[in-house]
Scaffold this motif. Structure first.
Motif, PDB file in Angstrom:
ATOM      1  N   ILE A 171       1.127  -1.086   0.167  1.00 54.69           N
ATOM      2  CA  ILE A 171       0.221   0.215  -0.261  1.00 54.69           C
ATOM      3  C   ILE A 171       1.202   0.870   0.396  1.00 54.69           C
ATOM      4  O   ILE A 171       0.471   2.075  -0.288  1.00 54.69           O
ATOM      5  N   ASN A 172       1.701   1.224   1.047  1.00 48.46           N
ATOM      6  CA  ASN A 172       2.536   2.574   1.228  1.00 48.46           C
ATOM      7  C   ASN A 172       3.732   2.704  -0.436  1.00 48.46           C
ATOM      8  O   ASN A 172       3.550   3.836  -0.789  1.00 48.46           O
ATOM      9  N   HIS A 205      -1.389   4.003  -9.149  1.00 49.88           N
ATOM     10  CA  HIS A 205      -2.132   2.583  -8.772  1.00 49.88           C
ATOM     11  C   HIS A 205      -3.035   2.632  -7.597  1.00 49.88           C
ATOM     12  O   HIS A 205      -2.615   2.084  -6.540  1.00 49.88           O
ATOM     13  N   PRO A 206      -3.944   1.588  -7.906  1.00 49.60           N
ATOM     14  CA  PRO A 206      -5.121   1.496  -7.228  1.00 49.60           C
ATOM     15  C   PRO A 206      -4.143   0.364  -5.650  1.00 49.60           C
ATOM     16  O   PRO A 206      -3.711  -0.467  -7.210  1.00 49.60           O
ATOM     17  N   PRO A 207      -4.856   0.421  -4.849  1.00 50.84           N
ATOM     18  CA  PRO A 207      -4.437  -1.232  -4.111  1.00 50.84           C
ATOM     19  C   PRO A 207      -4.959  -2.872  -4.694  1.00 50.84           C
ATOM     20  O   PRO A 207      -4.354  -3.549  -4.636  1.00 50.84           O
ATOM     21  N   GLY A 259     -19.264  -1.146  -8.361  1.00 52.37           N
ATOM     22  CA  GLY A 259     -18.314   1.086  -8.950  1.00 52.37           C
ATOM     23  C   GLY A 259     -16.829   0.940  -7.360  1.00 52.37           C
ATOM     24  O   GLY A 259     -16.303   1.384  -8.060  1.00 52.37           O
ATOM     25  N   LEU A 260     -17.120   0.417  -6.383  1.00 52.71           N
ATOM     26  CA  LEU A 260     -15.952   0.269  -5.885  1.00 52.71           C
ATOM     27  C   LEU A 260     -14.781  -0.364  -6.288  1.00 52.71           C
ATOM     28  O   LEU A 260     -13.499  -0.394  -6.024  1.00 52.71           O
ATOM     29  N   GLY A 261     -15.339  -1.669  -6.233  1.00 52.04           N
ATOM     30  CA  GLY A 261     -14.105  -2.397  -6.752  1.00 52.04           C
ATOM     31  C   GLY A 261     -13.294  -1.981  -8.408  1.00 52.04           C
ATOM     32  O   GLY A 261     -12.418  -2.367  -8.114  1.00 52.04           O
ATOM     33  N   ALA A 262     -14.421  -1.641  -8.830  1.00 54.93           N
ATOM     34  CA  ALA A 262     -13.652  -1.225 -10.381  1.00 54.93           C
ATOM     35  C   ALA A 262     -12.697  -0.057  -9.278  1.00 54.93           C
ATOM     36  O   ALA A 262     -11.363   0.167 -10.306  1.00 54.93           O
ATOM     37  N   ALA A 263     -13.004   0.714  -8.897  1.00 51.38           N
ATOM     38  CA  ALA A 263     -12.035   2.287  -8.448  1.00 51.38           C
ATOM     39  C   ALA A 263     -10.874   1.930  -7.743  1.00 51.38           C
ATOM     40  O   ALA A 263     -10.102   2.623  -8.131  1.00 51.38           O
ATOM     41  N   TYR A 264     -11.341   1.047  -6.963  1.00 51.98           N
ATOM     42  CA  TYR A 264      -9.445   0.357  -6.965  1.00 51.98           C
ATOM     43  C   TYR A 264      -9.081  -0.494  -7.442  1.00 51.98           C
ATOM     44  O   TYR A 264      -8.422  -0.881  -6.327  1.00 51.98           O
ATOM     45  N   ASN A 265      -9.458  -0.877  -8.560  1.00 47.57           N
ATOM     46  CA  ASN A 265      -8.614  -1.367  -9.792  1.00 47.57           C
ATOM     47  C   ASN A 265      -7.929  -0.904 -10.786  1.00 47.57           C
ATOM     48  O   ASN A 265      -6.185  -1.197 -10.781  1.00 47.57           O
ATOM     49  N   HIS A 266      -8.363   0.700 -10.533  1.00 52.31           N
ATOM     50  CA  HIS A 266      -7.705   1.481 -11.445  1.00 52.31           C
ATOM     51  C   HIS A 266      -8.228   1.908 -11.604  1.00 52.31           C
ATOM     52  O   HIS A 266      -9.217   2.702 -11.886  1.00 52.31           O
ATOM     53  N   ILE A 267      -7.303   3.358 -11.973  1.00 48.59           N
ATOM     54  CA  ILE A 267      -7.931   4.976 -11.999  1.00 48.59           C
ATOM     55  C   ILE A 267      -8.457   5.682 -13.011  1.00 48.59           C
ATOM     56  O   ILE A 267      -9.563   5.819 -12.953  1.00 48.59           O
ATOM     57  N   TYR A 268      -8.188   4.858 -14.481  1.00 48.24           N
ATOM     58  CA  TYR A 268      -9.191   4.708 -15.750  1.00 48.24           C
ATOM     59  C   TYR A 268     -10.449   3.838 -15.533  1.00 48.24           C
ATOM     60  O   TYR A 268     -11.840   4.566 -15.795  1.00 48.24           O
ATOM     61  N   ALA A 269     -10.413   2.406 -14.611  1.00 51.88           N
ATOM     62  CA  ALA A 269     -11.817   2.226 -14.449  1.00 51.88           C
ATOM     63  C   ALA A 269     -12.389   2.906 -13.077  1.00 51.88           C
ATOM     64  O   ALA A 269     -13.710   3.035 -13.191  1.00 51.88           O
ATOM     65  N   ALA A 303     -26.143   4.559  -3.360  1.00 52.49           N
ATOM     66  CA  ALA A 303     -25.026   4.081  -4.094  1.00 52.49           C
ATOM     67  C   ALA A 303     -24.409   5.375  -3.731  1.00 52.49           C
ATOM     68  O   ALA A 303     -22.932   4.695  -3.868  1.00 52.49           O
ATOM     69  N   ASP A 304     -24.923   6.510  -4.383  1.00 54.49           N
ATOM     70  CA  ASP A 304     -23.206   7.809  -4.243  1.00 54.49           C
ATOM     71  C   ASP A 304     -22.405   7.593  -3.203  1.00 54.49           C
ATOM     72  O   ASP A 304     -21.543   7.955  -2.576  1.00 54.49           O
ATOM     73  N   LEU A 305     -23.428   7.646  -1.751  1.00 53.89           N
ATOM     74  CA  LEU A 305     -23.328   7.620  -0.370  1.00 53.89           C
ATOM     75  C   LEU A 305     -22.033   6.285  -0.563  1.00 53.89           C
ATOM     76  O   LEU A 305     -20.935   6.594   0.741  1.00 53.89           O
ATOM     77  N   ILE A 306     -22.244   5.201  -0.258  1.00 53.65           N
ATOM     78  CA  ILE A 306     -21.441   4.192  -0.603  1.00 53.65           C
ATOM     79  C   ILE A 306     -20.097   4.211  -1.629  1.00 53.65           C
ATOM     80  O   ILE A 306     -18.932   3.554  -0.557  1.00 53.65           O
ATOM     81  N   MET A 307     -20.486   4.575  -2.017  1.00 56.04           N
ATOM     82  CA  MET A 307     -19.277   4.903  -3.253  1.00 56.04           C
ATOM     83  C   MET A 307     -18.081   5.626  -2.442  1.00 56.04           C
ATOM     84  O   MET A 307     -16.711   5.625  -2.518  1.00 56.04           O
ATOM     85  N   VAL A 308     -18.543   7.146  -1.976  1.00 54.37           N
ATOM     86  CA  VAL A 308     -18.177   8.350  -1.323  1.00 54.37           C
ATOM     87  C   VAL A 308     -17.239   7.789  -0.152  1.00 54.37           C
ATOM     88  O   VAL A 308     -16.242   7.958  -0.464  1.00 54.37           O
ATOM     89  N   ALA A 309     -18.507   7.059   0.755  1.00 52.54           N
ATOM     90  CA  ALA A 309     -17.521   6.733   2.067  1.00 52.54           C
ATOM     91  C   ALA A 309     -16.161   5.401   1.127  1.00 52.54           C
ATOM     92  O   ALA A 309     -15.156   5.295   2.074  1.00 52.54           O
ATOM     93  N   GLY A 310     -16.707   4.142   0.565  1.00 53.52           N
ATOM     94  CA  GLY A 310     -16.102   3.404   0.788  1.00 53.52           C
ATOM     95  C   GLY A 310     -14.302   3.508   0.018  1.00 53.52           C
ATOM     96  O   GLY A 310     -13.646   3.304   0.378  1.00 53.52           O
ATOM     97  N   TYR A 311     -14.444   5.259  -1.461  1.00 54.58           N
ATOM     98  CA  TYR A 311     -13.282   4.961  -2.087  1.00 54.58           C
ATOM     99  C   TYR A 311     -12.761   5.961  -1.064  1.00 54.58           C
ATOM    100  O   TYR A 311     -11.495   6.933  -1.173  1.00 54.58           O
ATOM    101  N   SER A 312     -13.265   6.598   0.152  1.00 55.12           N
ATOM    102  CA  SER A 312     -12.698   7.971   0.642  1.00 55.12           C
ATOM    103  C   SER A 312     -11.065   8.302   1.003  1.00 55.12           C
ATOM    104  O   SER A 312     -10.830   8.351   1.499  1.00 55.12           O
ATOM    105  N   PHE A 313     -10.934   5.907   1.750  1.00 53.31           N
ATOM    106  CA  PHE A 313      -9.692   5.440   2.447  1.00 53.31           C
ATOM    107  C   PHE A 313      -8.543   5.965   1.026  1.00 53.31           C
ATOM    108  O   PHE A 313      -7.382   5.864   1.686  1.00 53.31           O
TER     109      PHE A 313
END
Length: 455
Positions: A52-53, A60-62, A166-176, A205-215
């Motif tokens: 992660i570091n 790249h997301p992790p 959506g979270l799975g995609a977002a944490y896989n690749h920046i263009y995803a 769904a929006d809130l789940i996405m925002v909260a989940g990706y906030s990390f």
């Protein structure tokens, strides 16, 4: 009669799924890698927190790397294992065709979808590449399908699956992440205009996405800031323009038919073209930051676009299209197989084994260090430039190019490896006599090997 046709179509769906899955799995039995794959293989050797570091200093997301490490902890650290993990992502994308797509849109749509997935040039190549592309394609495709089903069926579980995918995609690749942002934007705008009651649900769904990706928001902002000043791309890639024009042509052919101008097709078209338009716009007017392979994340949606566009045509033209897609799939398998099983690197290593020993030193001025440090892990590897994410390569030492003569051991052989497109650097010319010994190809790159002797 209709029942028999339905049973036959069902059987055809699963046969196509099995055959196309097998196509991908036949490509995993080789050990040819390129720099990005060497980076993956080196990175997953670190512990989870270090991964992660290191990724925080890269683009790249992790999720892919952490998942791959877990997979390799179970099945072993090898090129074959990492290729299998990528192939599973590709097979999962096909599996959407014989499950969700078949259930909601019929066997014909499912068949055309899967055949199109396999027929897209380079899709099989990405299906076994040790990068996040195959899993990004899966999550982006699932996100799109669930958003479409949520709009059509208004069922809450589609809304939740939409957000999770959506979270799975977002944490896989920046263009995803960009693709998912387009999907979310379209769905929100459409429901705000057409169905205000359903819009209240999509806010969840929006809130789940925002909260989940906030990390990962702060690392993403830092990565974007860093890339804006030193991203490796220097201009518009010609292939990205060709892909963009091809996308326009396919979209035009599909939308030419009036009956195709409906929500599901327009939605898919916006996603397919949107990511390319945004990528090219940023590259042309702000900073080069987009190449054609980044658009592969929407290939599943592209396959859905084609499937929706041709599913209602007459039986004879439909059979012709499916036959052509089958031929293209076979052609892609042959072409990808010849590429993946290119013996150049294997033959080079066999030739080189009689000249090389573990006491030798390898010197680099470009990304050749990633490949050679993987194949020859016990040697000394010296690289004359540095990026923060080079920490992934534990057996590579980054040095000042002016200190290279002091770092090498003249009592042992010194090898210099470079991409054939890289000019011979001054620090090599001024400190060493050099002789070209061999050359080899890895993936799309060709490399030259030189023997160095201190002056």
């Amino acid at each position: 009669m209709m029942h028999k046709l339905k049973v036959r179509a069902n059987h055809t769906v699963y046969i196509i799924f099995a055959v196309l899955s097998l196509f991908s799995l036949t490509l995993i039995f080789n050990d040819n890698i390129w720099f990005d794959e060497a980076y993956t293989l080196s990175l997953i050797q670190h512990n989870y927190s270090d991964i992660i570091n290191i990724l925080k200093s890269d683009m790249h997301p992790p999720l892919y790397f952490l998942s791959l490490k877990t997979f390799c902890c179970i099945f072993g650290y090898s090129i074959t294992a990492t290729k299998i993990f990528s192939a599973i992502g590709y097979i999962a994308t096909l599996f959407l065709g014989c499950t969700i797509i078949k259930k909601h849109y019929g066997s014909k749509t499912s068949i055309i979808y899967m055949l199109t997935v396999g027929a897209v040039p380079m899709m099989l190549y990405f299906s076994v590449q040790q990068r996040s592309y195959s899993w990004s394609i899966f999550f982006v495709t699932l996100c799109f399908i669930e958003s479409l089903l949520f709009i059509a069926n208004k069922k809450f579980h589609h809304c939740i699956l939409f957000a999770i995918a959506g979270l799975g995609a977002a944490y896989n690749h920046i263009y995803a992440l960009l693709a998912v942002a387009i999907i979310f934007a379209f769905a929100n705008i459409y429901l705000l205009i057409k169905d205000r009651n359903l819009f209240k649900r999509i806010i969840i769904a929006d809130l789940i996405m925002v909260a989940g990706y906030s990390f990962w928001i702060i690392p993403l902002l830092n990565q974007t800031k860093s890339a804006s000043s030193n991203f490796w791309l220097s201009g518009v890639e010609p292939l990205s323009v060709i892909v963009f024009i091809s996308g326009i042509a396919v979209s035009a052919l599909v939308l030419m038919k009036k009956s195709n101008r409906k929500l599901c097709i327009i939605f898919a078209d916006v996603c397919v073209m949107g990511i390319q338009i945004i990528g090219l716009f940023v590259t042309v007017f702000i900073r080069p930051f987009y190449i054609a392979r980044y658009s592969v994340v929407i290939l599943g949606i592209f396959a859905i676009l084609v499937a929706f566009g041709v599913k209602d045509i007459k039986p004879k033209p439909s059979k012709v299209i499916c036959t052509l897609l089958c031929v293209v799939n076979i052609g892609c398998l042959v072409a990808t197989g010849l590429f993946e099983y290119n013996p150049s690197m294997t033959n080079f290593r066999e030739r080189f084994s009689s000249q090389q020993s573990e006491s030798d030193t390898f010197v680099y001025c470009d990304s050749a260090f990633g490949i050679m440090s993987y194949y020859y892990p016990n040697n000394t590897h010296l690289c004359t430039y540095k990026e923060n994410w080079f920490e992934a390569f534990e057996n590579v030492e980054c040095i000042n190019k002016n200190e290279i003569a002091d770092k090498v051991d003249p009592n042992h052989k010194i090898w210099f490896v470079k991409n054939e497109l890289t000019k011979m650097p001054k620090c090599i010319k001024s400190n060493f006599k050099y002789k070209k010994i061999d050359s080899f190809q890895c993936d799309f790159n060709k490399f030259d090997l030189y023997l160095l002797i201190l002056k």
